[in-house]
Motif scaffolding. Structure first.
Motif, PDB file in Angstrom:
ATOM      1  N   ASP A  27       8.906 -13.412 -31.445  1.00 32.49           N
ATOM      2  CA  ASP A  27       7.723 -14.086 -30.919  1.00 32.49           C
ATOM      3  C   ASP A  27       6.487 -13.216 -31.097  1.00 32.49           C
ATOM      4  OD1 ASP A  27       9.229 -16.258 -30.211  1.00 32.49           O
ATOM      5  OD2 ASP A  27       9.239 -15.833 -28.053  1.00 32.49           O
ATOM      6  N   GLY A  28       6.650 -11.905 -30.895  1.00 28.87           N
ATOM      7  CA  GLY A  28       5.525 -10.998 -31.054  1.00 28.87           C
ATOM      8  C   GLY A  28       5.074 -10.861 -32.497  1.00 28.87           C
ATOM      9  N   ALA A  29       6.036 -10.857 -33.413  1.00 25.75           N
ATOM     10  CA  ALA A  29       5.711 -10.653 -34.829  1.00 25.75           C
ATOM     11  C   ALA A  29       5.182 -11.913 -35.505  1.00 25.75           C
ATOM     12  CB  ALA A  29       6.944 -10.152 -35.576  1.00 25.75           C
ATOM     13  N   PHE A  30       5.703 -13.066 -35.116  1.00 23.73           N
ATOM     14  CA  PHE A  30       5.403 -14.279 -35.870  1.00 23.73           C
ATOM     15  C   PHE A  30       4.737 -15.389 -35.061  1.00 23.73           C
ATOM     16  CE2 PHE A  30       9.225 -12.327 -37.787  1.00 23.73           C
ATOM     17  CZ  PHE A  30       8.681 -11.990 -39.015  1.00 23.73           C
ATOM     18  N   GLY A  31       4.660 -15.224 -33.750  1.00 24.36           N
ATOM     19  CA  GLY A  31       4.126 -16.289 -32.919  1.00 24.36           C
ATOM     20  C   GLY A  31       2.711 -16.698 -33.249  1.00 24.36           C
ATOM     21  N   ALA A  32       1.892 -15.750 -33.682  1.00 26.79           N
ATOM     22  CA  ALA A  32       0.489 -16.038 -33.977  1.00 26.79           C
ATOM     23  C   ALA A  32       0.263 -16.453 -35.434  1.00 26.79           C
ATOM     24  CB  ALA A  32      -0.379 -14.822 -33.649  1.00 26.79           C
ATOM     25  N   GLN A  33       1.303 -16.385 -36.261  1.00 27.09           N
ATOM     26  CA  GLN A  33       1.171 -16.754 -37.667  1.00 27.09           C
ATOM     27  C   GLN A  33       1.354 -18.258 -37.851  1.00 27.09           C
ATOM     28  OE1 GLN A  33       3.840 -14.453 -40.082  1.00 27.09           O
ATOM     29  NE2 GLN A  33       2.930 -12.487 -39.516  1.00 27.09           N
ATOM     30  N   ASP A  34       0.754 -18.799 -38.904  1.00 26.70           N
ATOM     31  CA  ASP A  34       0.989 -20.212 -39.184  1.00 26.70           C
ATOM     32  C   ASP A  34       2.327 -20.371 -39.914  1.00 26.70           C
ATOM     33  OD1 ASP A  34       0.591 -19.758 -41.976  1.00 26.70           O
ATOM     34  OD2 ASP A  34      -1.555 -20.151 -41.772  1.00 26.70           O
ATOM     35  N   VAL A  35       2.761 -21.600 -40.075  1.00 23.57           N
ATOM     36  CA  VAL A  35       4.086 -21.889 -40.626  1.00 23.57           C
ATOM     37  C   VAL A  35       4.241 -21.325 -42.033  1.00 23.57           C
ATOM     38  CG1 VAL A  35       5.629 -23.740 -41.385  1.00 23.57           C
ATOM     39  CG2 VAL A  35       4.459 -23.915 -39.177  1.00 23.57           C
ATOM     40  N   ALA A  36       3.204 -21.487 -42.858  1.00 25.80           N
ATOM     41  CA  ALA A  36       3.284 -21.013 -44.240  1.00 25.80           C
ATOM     42  C   ALA A  36       3.351 -19.500 -44.314  1.00 25.80           C
ATOM     43  CB  ALA A  36       2.095 -21.530 -45.039  1.00 25.80           C
ATOM     44  N   GLN A  37       2.594 -18.829 -43.458  1.00 23.80           N
ATOM     45  CA  GLN A  37       2.540 -17.364 -43.479  1.00 23.80           C
ATOM     46  C   GLN A  37       3.878 -16.759 -43.089  1.00 23.80           C
ATOM     47  OE1 GLN A  37      -0.480 -15.713 -40.923  1.00 23.80           O
ATOM     48  NE2 GLN A  37      -0.376 -13.681 -41.857  1.00 23.80           N
ATOM     49  N   ARG A  38       4.441 -17.223 -41.980  1.00 25.15           N
ATOM     50  CA  ARG A  38       5.735 -16.674 -41.581  1.00 25.15           C
ATOM     51  C   ARG A  38       6.851 -17.173 -42.492  1.00 25.15           C
ATOM     52  NH1 ARG A  38       4.799 -19.649 -35.971  1.00 25.15           N
ATOM     53  NH2 ARG A  38       5.738 -21.691 -36.326  1.00 25.15           N
ATOM     54  N   GLY A  39       6.642 -18.337 -43.092  1.00 29.08           N
ATOM     55  CA  GLY A  39       7.618 -18.829 -44.060  1.00 29.08           C
ATOM     56  C   GLY A  39       7.711 -17.930 -45.282  1.00 29.08           C
ATOM     57  N   GLN A  40       6.587 -17.360 -45.683  1.00 31.88           N
ATOM     58  CA  GLN A  40       6.585 -16.441 -46.823  1.00 31.88           C
ATOM     59  C   GLN A  40       7.382 -15.184 -46.496  1.00 31.88           C
ATOM     60  OE1 GLN A  40       5.407 -17.150 -49.862  1.00 31.88           O
ATOM     61  NE2 GLN A  40       6.273 -15.219 -50.554  1.00 31.88           N
ATOM     62  N   TRP A  41       7.257 -14.693 -45.267  1.00 30.36           N
ATOM     63  CA  TRP A  41       8.062 -13.542 -44.862  1.00 30.36           C
ATOM     64  C   TRP A  41       9.544 -13.903 -44.907  1.00 30.36           C
ATOM     65  CZ3 TRP A  41      11.753 -12.385 -41.234  1.00 30.36           C
ATOM     66  CH2 TRP A  41      12.039 -11.033 -41.027  1.00 30.36           C
ATOM     67  N   GLY A  42       9.884 -15.080 -44.431  1.00 28.95           N
ATOM     68  CA  GLY A  42      11.273 -15.513 -44.464  1.00 28.95           C
ATOM     69  C   GLY A  42      11.814 -15.595 -45.876  1.00 28.95           C
ATOM     70  N   LEU A  43      10.968 -15.993 -46.808  1.00 29.06           N
ATOM     71  CA  LEU A  43      11.394 -16.092 -48.206  1.00 29.06           C
ATOM     72  C   LEU A  43      11.739 -14.731 -48.780  1.00 29.06           C
ATOM     73  CD1 LEU A  43      11.852 -17.775 -50.745  1.00 29.06           C
ATOM     74  CD2 LEU A  43       9.396 -17.550 -51.241  1.00 29.06           C
ATOM     75  N   THR A  44      11.007 -13.694 -48.384  1.00 31.95           N
ATOM     76  CA  THR A  44      11.329 -12.361 -48.891  1.00 31.95           C
ATOM     77  C   THR A  44      12.746 -11.958 -48.494  1.00 31.95           C
ATOM     78  OG1 THR A  44      10.454 -11.153 -46.960  1.00 31.95           O
ATOM     79  CG2 THR A  44       8.904 -11.667 -48.730  1.00 31.95           C
ATOM     80  N   GLN A  45      13.204 -12.426 -47.348  1.00 27.77           N
ATOM     81  CA  GLN A  45      14.565 -12.120 -46.908  1.00 27.77           C
ATOM     82  C   GLN A  45      15.584 -12.950 -47.690  1.00 27.77           C
ATOM     83  OE1 GLN A  45      14.499  -9.507 -44.562  1.00 27.77           O
ATOM     84  NE2 GLN A  45      12.353  -9.771 -45.118  1.00 27.77           N
ATOM     85  N   ALA A  46      15.265 -14.216 -47.927  1.00 24.77           N
ATOM     86  CA  ALA A  46      16.171 -15.090 -48.675  1.00 24.77           C
ATOM     87  C   ALA A  46      16.342 -14.625 -50.114  1.00 24.77           C
ATOM     88  CB  ALA A  46      15.657 -16.530 -48.639  1.00 24.77           C
ATOM     89  N   ASN A  47      15.303 -14.013 -50.663  1.00 24.74           N
ATOM     90  CA  ASN A  47      15.399 -13.505 -52.034  1.00 24.74           C
ATOM     91  C   ASN A  47      16.461 -12.417 -52.160  1.00 24.74           C
ATOM     92  OD1 ASN A  47      13.447 -15.172 -53.187  1.00 24.74           O
ATOM     93  ND2 ASN A  47      11.771 -13.782 -52.675  1.00 24.74           N
ATOM     94  N   ILE A  48      16.665 -11.657 -51.090  1.00 22.06           N
ATOM     95  CA  ILE A  48      17.712 -10.637 -51.114  1.00 22.06           C
ATOM     96  C   ILE A  48      19.075 -11.308 -51.235  1.00 22.06           C
ATOM     97  CG2 ILE A  48      18.783  -8.726 -49.864  1.00 22.06           C
ATOM     98  CD1 ILE A  48      16.070  -8.327 -48.419  1.00 22.06           C
ATOM     99  N   ALA A  49      19.293 -12.355 -50.458  1.00 23.30           N
ATOM    100  CA  ALA A  49      20.565 -13.078 -50.507  1.00 23.30           C
ATOM    101  C   ALA A  49      20.771 -13.743 -51.863  1.00 23.30           C
ATOM    102  CB  ALA A  49      20.619 -14.128 -49.393  1.00 23.30           C
ATOM    103  N   PHE A  50      19.690 -14.172 -52.495  1.00 17.82           N
ATOM    104  CA  PHE A  50      19.773 -14.790 -53.823  1.00 17.82           C
ATOM    105  C   PHE A  50      20.375 -13.810 -54.825  1.00 17.82           C
ATOM    106  CE2 PHE A  50      17.540 -16.749 -57.623  1.00 17.82           C
ATOM    107  CZ  PHE A  50      18.236 -17.950 -57.589  1.00 17.82           C
ATOM    108  N   GLY A  51      19.933 -12.550 -54.755  1.00 20.65           N
ATOM    109  CA  GLY A  51      20.499 -11.526 -55.632  1.00 20.65           C
ATOM    110  C   GLY A  51      21.959 -11.251 -55.319  1.00 20.65           C
ATOM    111  N   PHE A  52      22.279 -11.141 -54.025  1.00 21.48           N
ATOM    112  CA  PHE A  52      23.667 -10.935 -53.623  1.00 21.48           C
ATOM    113  C   PHE A  52      24.560 -12.071 -54.124  1.00 21.48           C
ATOM    114  CE2 PHE A  52      24.636  -7.679 -50.214  1.00 21.48           C
ATOM    115  CZ  PHE A  52      23.549  -6.874 -50.501  1.00 21.48           C
ATOM    116  N   LEU A  53      24.034 -13.289 -54.092  1.00 20.16           N
ATOM    117  CA  LEU A  53      24.802 -14.462 -54.495  1.00 20.16           C
ATOM    118  C   LEU A  53      25.253 -14.367 -55.947  1.00 20.16           C
ATOM    119  CD1 LEU A  53      25.692 -17.232 -53.308  1.00 20.16           C
ATOM    120  CD2 LEU A  53      23.550 -18.164 -54.198  1.00 20.16           C
TER     121      LEU A  53
END
Length: 206
Positions: free
Chosen positions: A118-144
């Protein structure tokens, strides 16, 4: 245990023998193997253990045809026995963030995890925090890709597709962001050998 009869490759072997394959053996993928590939990919690391990645596994021929159209007609989408659509859903992550707290940390860990996100992402808009989430998903893409090759399967990472159409086909929320499409199966071609820069070309040592 998986249904793969051959010995899994080492991580080094999987990385060195991985190729981008666009023609696949025309047989269904073993479902136990498929689930094991996904399980291994889910062991990818993520900041704060966020695990923002999600996998849409498409094996239905009619849906693959639609995905192929959304991917500008690229034939590997329908040639592969399965296509894994890897995406990030940061909004789902935030709504269920307590699930990502390690059980060993107890209720304090769950409360702390909620406060952190909540502290890190609560003030961000959906697209902004979504971009951070994508950076994490990209790691799993490589693992896959490495996990698939380790069990004797081949893939080709795809970024050439129309995201809005893929969301509509799969009924995904508007806010999700895509790491890519990943056709998967047994290779029916060898693909091109690696052609990469040398370590000296891409690395600086300090």
């Amino acid at each position: 245990m998986t249904a793969t009869t051959t010995k899994p490759l080492t991580a080094t072997e999987a990385i060195e023998t991985r190729r981008s394959i666009r023609k696949f053996v025309q047989e269904p993928i073993d479902q136990n193997d498929l689930r094991e590939v996904l399980r291994l990919a889910s062991l990818a690391p993520s900041a704060w253990n966020a695990q923002t990645w999600r996998f849409a596994v498409v094996q239905d021929p009619a849906i693959k045809e639609q995905l192929r159209e959304a991917a500008y007609g690229q034939a590997q989408v329908t040639n592969a026995p399965a296509v894994i659509v890897v995406y990030s859903d940061m909004e789902d992550t935030l709504s269920t963030v307590e699930e990502t707290a390690h059980p060993g940390m107890g209720e304090q860990g769950r409360t702390g995890q909620r406060a952190t996100f909540d502290g890190a992402f609560g003030a961000q808009d959906v697209a902004q925090r979504g971009q951070w989430g994508l950076t994490q998903a990209n790691i799993a893409f490589g693992f896959l890709m490495v996990a698939a090759r380790g069990l004797g399967y081949d893939t080709v990472p795809m970024l050439g597709f129309q995201p809005d159409k893929v969301k509509a086909i799969l009924g995904l929320p508007e806010h999700v962001q895509f790491a890519g499409l990943l056709p998967i199966g047994k290779r029916a071609e060898e693909g091109f050998p690696h052609h990469r820069h040398s370590v000296e070309r891409i690395a600086k040592f300090y």
